[in-house]
Design a protein around this motif. Sequence first.
Motif, mmCIF file in Angstrom:
data_model
loop_
_atom_site.group_PDB
_atom_site.id
_atom_site.type_symbol
_atom_site.label_atom_id
_atom_site.label_comp_id
_atom_site.label_asym_id
_atom_site.label_seq_id
_atom_site.Cartn_x
_atom_site.Cartn_y
_atom_site.Cartn_z
ATOM 1 N N SER A 165 0.808 -1.217 0.000
ATOM 2 C CA SER A 165 0.000 0.000 0.000
ATOM 3 C C SER A 165 0.842 1.269 0.000
ATOM 4 C CB SER A 165 -0.938 0.007 1.219
ATOM 5 O OG SER A 165 -0.193 -0.034 2.423
ATOM 6 N N ASP A 166 2.017 1.221 0.647
ATOM 7 C CA ASP A 166 2.853 2.410 0.722
ATOM 8 C C ASP A 166 3.567 2.710 -0.589
ATOM 9 O OD1 ASP A 166 4.462 0.189 0.885
ATOM 10 O OD2 ASP A 166 5.872 1.073 2.314
ATOM 11 N N GLN A 167 3.449 1.806 -1.561
ATOM 12 C CA GLN A 167 4.113 2.000 -2.848
ATOM 13 C C GLN A 167 3.141 2.460 -3.941
ATOM 14 O OE1 GLN A 167 6.481 -1.496 -3.786
ATOM 15 N NE2 GLN A 167 6.803 -1.893 -1.616
ATOM 16 N N TYR A 168 1.886 2.621 -3.579
ATOM 17 C CA TYR A 168 0.864 3.049 -4.527
ATOM 18 C C TYR A 168 0.085 4.216 -3.949
ATOM 19 C CZ TYR A 168 1.576 -1.246 -7.258
ATOM 20 O OH TYR A 168 2.112 -2.252 -8.037
ATOM 21 N N GLU A 169 -0.617 4.917 -4.818
ATOM 22 C CA GLU A 169 -1.444 6.026 -4.366
ATOM 23 C C GLU A 169 -2.613 5.498 -3.531
ATOM 24 O OE1 GLU A 169 -2.740 8.338 -7.656
ATOM 25 O OE2 GLU A 169 -0.719 8.958 -8.264
ATOM 26 N N GLU A 170 -3.022 6.268 -2.574
ATOM 27 C CA GLU A 170 -4.145 5.884 -1.733
ATOM 28 C C GLU A 170 -5.395 5.695 -2.585
ATOM 29 O OE1 GLU A 170 -6.566 7.505 2.228
ATOM 30 O OE2 GLU A 170 -4.832 8.605 1.432
ATOM 31 N N GLY A 171 -6.128 4.641 -2.314
ATOM 32 C CA GLY A 171 -7.357 4.382 -3.058
ATOM 33 C C GLY A 171 -7.152 3.595 -4.339
ATOM 34 N N THR A 172 -5.929 3.135 -4.619
ATOM 35 C CA THR A 172 -5.649 2.369 -5.828
ATOM 36 C C THR A 172 -6.432 1.060 -5.826
ATOM 37 O OG1 THR A 172 -3.423 3.264 -6.122
ATOM 38 C CG2 THR A 172 -3.871 1.133 -7.132
#
Length: 239
Positions: A165-172
């Motif tokens: 999750s920390d490697q993608y935009e929030e809400g992906t």
Amino acid sequence: MKTFWKAIYGWILSSCILVTVTGCTKTSEDSVSSESVAEDSTQAGDSSESSENTDSDTEEQQPVTESDPSNMNYALTYDSEEIPAGLAETIATYFYAIETQNYALYLEQINPLYQETMTAFLTDNYGYGLETTIEQYHQTLVEYAGTDSFVITGLELSPASEALSDQYEEGTDFVADYLETYTTVFGEDFTNELMDTSTALYDVAVTMKAKDDKGTDITVMDGLEMLVAETEDGFGILG
């Protein structure tokens, strides 16, 4: 981290070459995006140069083992409320097939629609099929293990939406994001049929533990993202 499979498809699209598998990462510092793979592949030669060696490469890369999955002794770590047991077993058997280069066993673990579509794609464009890719996958594991005598000891599985999750935009939307790769390569008809024939799609992050040729514990891959489809017949990996 970019995924193993997304990097492969980025390479296919940019250079029409699938000779050496890259993009599998051990740590964030080793991460290879599909864009960087595309840049590297343009220096490897054009598709006409690659096709000249297709026959010989295929002959040299035929998996020949007939390993027994009952001998697989991987320690599997996962939350059964998030990762179904059947999915975990499919992923484990998939990597056991690659580790032992058991082509028939590999085919049993992948999604039938993917198998049919990817085989046609490779055959039509490059003159070889999935027999060659399993050897390439095996060589990638060897590269990251640092030895061809490594032994996989365990797999840690978790939803990619949590592990990465920390490697993608929030809400992906992780599944939708992953499906875009297949749509780009195979077209919307493939993606639509995959969704129509699947009862669920899972984006799973996999960490692979192993022992090298000296018996030292090593991490071969950390957070490898994989897409798995569940159908009425069970689970099948897209890769």
